[in-house]
Design an enzyme around this catalytic site. Structure first.
Site, PDB file in Angstrom:
ATOM      1  CG  ASP A  99      -1.736   1.208   1.409  1.00 55.67           C
ATOM      2  OD1 ASP A  99      -2.330   1.654   0.417  1.00 55.67           O
ATOM      3  OD2 ASP A  99      -1.775   1.745   2.534  1.00 55.67           O
TER       4      ASP A  99
ATOM      5  CG  ASP B 134      -1.790   7.624   0.889  1.00 55.03           C
ATOM      6  OD1 ASP B 134      -0.798   8.326   0.655  1.00 55.03           O
ATOM      7  OD2 ASP B 134      -2.805   7.603   0.155  1.00 55.03           O
TER       8      ASP B 134
ATOM      9  CG  ASP C 272      -5.732  11.427  -1.944  1.00 54.16           C
ATOM     10  OD1 ASP C 272      -5.012  11.868  -2.854  1.00 54.16           O
ATOM     11  OD2 ASP C 272      -6.469  10.426  -2.078  1.00 54.16           O
TER      12      ASP C 272
END
Length: 237
Positions: free
Chosen positions: A8, A10, A19
């Site tokens: 992954d 973040d 984001d």
């Protein structure tokens, strides 16, 4: 046979959410309440699109966004881990499956000179339009009821493995490294002999604890990249 490492992004490779990090570009580093409150469950990409439109309206341009984005901190020990993987590419294939976007991930990986570690990055496609505004699209269409509508990480992983198999590649095991609730679905794809590595204290660990009966792989909890690195070194012995 190689080991496949699936990351992954973040709160895994970087120690924050790319984001939400971009909001530092906004005036006073905050969003209007009406925009903040417009997020709908499962429609994060559309929400980010509205944020990027707002930033564009405030005169925020590519250079401004890049300067903020490359300041996001890597998770402790993660750059050391990635350099180790890069030095052992004969033993590891390495991909990212992320709900971020292509622009952010490319900026961040390139700035730290670790972009060549990854064989492929699967994430929402992003581009700057003719007005200089960042736009983002859903990664794909899927029918998984457990995942946000723009991205089912299990579907991505299944399709990647199928493509690799058809090209003659086989993996001795898959190691999945993540933190979030949307990482549970791909973890259920893992088989006995594979390793799920949820980050300590984050939602993936909590979901696995609640639904451990649907997990076939072994589980190894981590909090820093150094712990993952120690685990990978054991695999090479």
């Amino acid at each position: 046979m190689k080991t496949l490492l699936v990351f992954d992004f973040d709160h895994t490779i970087v120690n924050d959410n790319s984001d939400t990090w971009i909001v530092q570009c906004a005036p006073d580093k905050t969003l209007p309440n009406v925009l903040q409150n417009s997020d709908e469950k499962g429609k994060w990409t559309e929400y980010m699109g509205r944020i990027f439109t707002y930033l564009g309206e405030q005169g925020i341009r590519e250079d401004d966004m890049k300067r903020i984005m490359i300041s996001i901190p890597y998770t402790p020990g993660m750059t050391e881990l990635l350099h180790f993987i890069g030095q052992n590419k004969d033993r590891f294939d390495c991909i990212i499956i992320s709900d971020s976007n292509t622009i952010f991930i490319d900026w961040i990986l390139t700035h730290a000179n670790v972009h060549n570690v990854f064989d492929q990055v699967f994430t929402n496609p992003a581009a700057f339009d003719r007005f200089g505004n960042l736009t983002v699209q859903n990664f794909h269409v899927h029918h998984c009821t457990s995942c946000p509508k723009n991205l089912c990480k299990r579907k991505v992983l299944e399709e990647f493995i199928a493509k690799q198999t058809s090209d003659g590649a086989q993996y001795s095991k898959i190691v999945y490294i993540g933190d979030g609730s949307n990482d549970l679905c791909p973890v259920t794809f893992l088989k006995k002999g594979d390793i799920a590595m949820p980050r300590e204290g984050y939602s993936l660990q909590k979901h696995i604890a609640k639904e451990v009966e649907i997990i076939d792989s072994s589980i190894s909890i981590w909090s820093t990249g150094n712990e993952i690195l120690a685990h990978l070194k054991l695999l090479l012995e």
